[in-house]
Motif scaffolding. Structure first.
Motif, short mmCIF file in Angstrom:
data_model
loop_
_atom_site.label_atom_id
_atom_site.label_comp_id
_atom_site.label_asym_id
_atom_site.label_seq_id
_atom_site.Cartn_x
_atom_site.Cartn_y
_atom_site.Cartn_z
N LEU A 180 -50.63 12.79 3.39
CA LEU A 180 -50.25 11.42 3.70
C LEU A 180 -48.99 11.42 4.55
CD1 LEU A 180 -50.39 8.32 3.28
CD2 LEU A 180 -48.99 8.64 1.23
N PRO A 181 -49.07 11.02 5.82
CA PRO A 181 -47.88 10.97 6.65
C PRO A 181 -46.87 9.97 6.10
CG PRO A 181 -49.88 10.84 7.98
CD PRO A 181 -50.29 10.64 6.56
N SER A 182 -45.61 10.38 6.00
CA SER A 182 -44.61 9.49 5.42
C SER A 182 -44.42 8.23 6.24
CB SER A 182 -43.27 10.22 5.27
OG SER A 182 -42.74 10.61 6.53
N ALA A 183 -44.61 8.31 7.56
CA ALA A 183 -44.46 7.13 8.41
C ALA A 183 -45.54 6.09 8.10
CB ALA A 183 -44.52 7.52 9.88
N VAL A 184 -46.73 6.55 7.75
CA VAL A 184 -47.81 5.63 7.40
C VAL A 184 -47.46 4.88 6.11
CG1 VAL A 184 -50.23 5.46 6.71
CG2 VAL A 184 -49.58 6.95 8.61
N PHE A 185 -46.94 5.61 5.14
CA PHE A 185 -46.56 4.96 3.90
C PHE A 185 -45.41 3.98 4.12
CE2 PHE A 185 -43.59 4.91 0.24
CZ PHE A 185 -44.36 4.11 -0.59
N PHE A 186 -44.42 4.37 4.91
CA PHE A 186 -43.30 3.46 5.15
C PHE A 186 -43.79 2.16 5.78
CE2 PHE A 186 -40.21 1.43 7.83
CZ PHE A 186 -39.11 1.34 7.01
N ALA A 187 -44.65 2.26 6.76
CA ALA A 187 -45.15 1.06 7.44
C ALA A 187 -45.93 0.17 6.47
CB ALA A 187 -46.04 1.45 8.62
N ALA A 188 -46.72 0.78 5.59
CA ALA A 188 -47.48 0.00 4.61
C ALA A 188 -46.54 -0.66 3.61
CB ALA A 188 -48.48 0.91 3.89
N LEU A 189 -45.50 0.06 3.19
CA LEU A 189 -44.53 -0.50 2.25
C LEU A 189 -43.78 -1.68 2.87
CD1 LEU A 189 -42.90 -0.36 -0.41
CD2 LEU A 189 -41.39 1.30 0.73
N LEU A 190 -43.35 -1.53 4.11
CA LEU A 190 -42.64 -2.61 4.78
C LEU A 190 -43.54 -3.83 4.95
CD1 LEU A 190 -40.19 -3.73 6.33
CD2 LEU A 190 -41.10 -2.61 8.39
N ASP A 191 -44.75 -3.60 5.38
CA ASP A 191 -45.70 -4.69 5.58
C ASP A 191 -45.95 -5.45 4.28
OD1 ASP A 191 -47.53 -6.24 7.09
OD2 ASP A 191 -49.20 -4.98 6.43
N ALA A 192 -46.21 -4.70 3.21
CA ALA A 192 -46.51 -5.32 1.92
C ALA A 192 -45.29 -6.03 1.34
CB ALA A 192 -47.02 -4.26 0.95
N THR A 193 -44.10 -5.47 1.58
CA THR A 193 -42.88 -6.11 1.09
C THR A 193 -42.66 -7.46 1.74
OG1 THR A 193 -41.83 -3.96 0.67
CG2 THR A 193 -40.36 -5.85 0.91
N ILE A 194 -42.84 -7.53 3.04
CA ILE A 194 -42.68 -8.80 3.75
C ILE A 194 -43.73 -9.81 3.30
CG2 ILE A 194 -42.77 -9.92 6.02
CD1 ILE A 194 -41.63 -7.30 7.18
N GLU A 195 -44.96 -9.34 3.14
CA GLU A 195 -46.02 -10.25 2.71
C GLU A 195 -45.73 -10.79 1.30
OE1 GLU A 195 -50.87 -10.51 2.17
OE2 GLU A 195 -49.98 -8.94 3.41
N GLY A 196 -45.32 -9.91 0.40
CA GLY A 196 -45.01 -10.35 -0.96
C GLY A 196 -43.84 -11.30 -1.00
N TYR A 197 -42.90 -11.13 -0.09
CA TYR A 197 -41.71 -11.99 -0.06
C TYR A 197 -42.07 -13.42 0.34
CZ TYR A 197 -36.82 -13.25 0.76
OH TYR A 197 -35.58 -13.85 0.71
N PHE A 198 -43.09 -13.57 1.17
CA PHE A 198 -43.47 -14.89 1.66
C PHE A 198 -44.76 -15.43 1.05
CE2 PHE A 198 -40.54 -13.45 4.91
CZ PHE A 198 -39.80 -14.59 5.15
N ALA A 199 -45.40 -14.68 0.16
CA ALA A 199 -46.64 -15.13 -0.45
C ALA A 199 -46.39 -16.27 -1.44
CB ALA A 199 -47.33 -13.97 -1.16
N ASP A 200 -47.47 -16.96 -1.80
CA ASP A 200 -47.34 -17.98 -2.84
C ASP A 200 -46.88 -17.32 -4.13
OD1 ASP A 200 -48.33 -19.76 -5.13
OD2 ASP A 200 -48.74 -21.03 -3.38
N PRO A 201 -45.95 -17.94 -4.85
CA PRO A 201 -45.44 -17.34 -6.09
C PRO A 201 -46.51 -17.03 -7.12
CG PRO A 201 -44.02 -19.14 -5.40
CD PRO A 201 -45.23 -19.18 -4.51
N VAL A 202 -47.67 -17.66 -7.02
CA VAL A 202 -48.72 -17.40 -8.00
C VAL A 202 -49.16 -15.94 -7.94
CG1 VAL A 202 -50.74 -17.91 -6.56
CG2 VAL A 202 -50.80 -18.45 -9.00
N TYR A 203 -48.88 -15.23 -6.85
CA TYR A 203 -49.24 -13.83 -6.71
C TYR A 203 -48.12 -12.89 -7.16
CZ TYR A 203 -53.22 -15.63 -4.18
OH TYR A 203 -54.35 -16.32 -3.84
N GLY A 204 -47.03 -13.43 -7.68
CA GLY A 204 -46.01 -12.58 -8.28
C GLY A 204 -44.71 -12.50 -7.53
N GLY A 205 -44.73 -12.56 -6.19
CA GLY A 205 -43.50 -12.49 -5.42
C GLY A 205 -42.96 -13.87 -5.10
N ASN A 206 -41.98 -13.92 -4.20
CA ASN A 206 -41.41 -15.21 -3.78
C ASN A 206 -41.02 -16.06 -4.99
OD1 ASN A 206 -40.56 -17.32 -2.14
ND2 ASN A 206 -42.62 -18.02 -1.65
#
Length: 255
Positions: A180-206
Motif C-alpha cells: 500500500l503506497p503511503s501517498a495513496v493512504f494519505f490522500a484517502a485520509l485527507l479526502d475522508a477527513t474533509i468529507e466527514g467534517y462537512f457531512a450531516d451530523p447524522v453520520y457522526g462528524g460535523n
C-alpha cells in the motif's frame, strides 16, 4: 504536503467553496463521492451517533484503541482546532470514519475486486485491491510504525511538529508501506477527513454542525418555497441536520 498540512480552517473552507481539496485529493472517495466513483452508497446513519458532547460514550465499531489514537491525532493535524471553531477531532470526524469503515463502504461493497490490479492513469482513479477498511488499517499501522522507528512511541505520542513532518513524508510516499503506497493512504485520509467534517451530523462528524455554522450552510430544511422570493434578506435561522428535519424541525419562514 506543504499545502495540506498548513491548512487553517479558513483555508479549508475557502478551498472547498471554490472546488475543494476533497475533489483534488487523489485517493479513494468516501460517501457520496464513492457512489460516483465505484457505484457504492454512503453507509446508513446509525441511530446511536452522538450529536453532542453530553451524549453517551461512543462505542467504536471498526477502530481498535490504538487506531483511535492514531486517527484522531492525524485528523487533528489535517484540520486543527483554531479561533474559528473545532477541528476534525473535536468535531467527531473519527466517529464518521469509524461508521463508514464499519459499513458497506469499508468492506468495498460494489467495488470491482477481481483484478488484475495494475497502475492506472490519474484519470482512472483508485486502482488497488485494498478495500477502504484494509487501507485504513494498514495505513494507520504504518504511521505508528514510522513514528516508533524514531524512538518516540506511537504517532499520537509525537509533538505536533513531528506529526506534521511524518504526515509530509506519508504524502510524499516516503514511508515504506508496501504493497500500500503511503501517498495513496494519505490522500484517502485527507479526502475522508474533509468529507466527514462537512457531512450531516447524522453520520457522526460535523458535531453540533460546527462546519455548517462557519460557512452559513442551512442544512436539511425540507422546503425553501416560503423564502425563495425574499431577495436580499439575510438567512438567520440555525442549520438543522437530517435527524432534526425528521422530527419536524423544518419549513416555515425565516425569522
Amino acid at each position: 504536503m506543504e499545502h495540506a498540512l498548513r491548512f487553517t480552517r479558513r483555508e479549508v473552507l475557502k478551498a472547498l467553496l471554490a472546488g475543494g481539496p476533497a475533489a483534488a485529493a487523489a485517493g479513494m472517495p468516501t460517501g457520496g463521492a464513492a457512489a460516483q466513483a465505484a457505484g457504492n452508497g454512503t453507509a446508513a446513519p446509525a441511530a446511536s451517533t452522538p450529536s453532542t458532547a453530553a451524549a453517551a460514550p461512543y462505542v467504536w465499531r471498526f477502530f481498535n484503541a490504538k487506531e483511535v489514537r492514531a486517527v484522531e491525532a492525524a485528523i487533528d493535524r489535517l484540520i486543527p482546532t483554531d479561533a474559528l471553531g473545532p477541528g476534525a477531532k473535536d468535531a467527531g470526524v473519527a466517529v464518521f470514519l469509524d461508521q463508514q469503515l464499519a459499513g458497506a463502504w469499508g468492506s468495498g461493497d460494489h467495488f470491482y475486486k477481481q483484478g488484475p490490479f495494475v497502475a492506472g492513469t490519474p484519470q482512472q482513479g483508485y486502482q488497488l485491491s485494498f478495500t477502504p477498511a484494509q487501507m485504513f488499517r494498514a495505513g494507520l499501522a504504518s504511521l505508528d510504525q514510522a513514528a516508533a522507528s524514531g524512538g518516540k512511541g506511537a504517532f499520537a505520542d509525537l509533538d505536533s511538529a513531528a506529526q506534521d513532518q511524518l504526515l509530509k513524508r506519508m504524502q510524499a510516499g516516503d514511508i515504506p508501506a508496501t504493497p500500500l503506497p503511503s501517498a495513496v493512504f494519505f490522500a484517502a485520509l485527507l479526502d475522508a477527513t474533509i468529507e466527514g467534517y462537512f457531512a450531516d451530523p447524522v453520520y457522526g462528524g460535523n458535531r453540533d454542525m460546527a462546519s455548517w455554522k462557519l460557512v452559513g450552510f442551512p442544512g436539511a430544511y425540507a422546503s425553501y418555497m416560503s423564502d425563495v422570493e425574499r431577495h436580499g434578506v439575510a438567512w438567520t435561522r440555525p442549520p438543522i441536520s437530517i435527524a432534526d428535519a425528521a422530527h419536524g424541525g423544518h419549513g416555515g419562514h425565516m425569522r
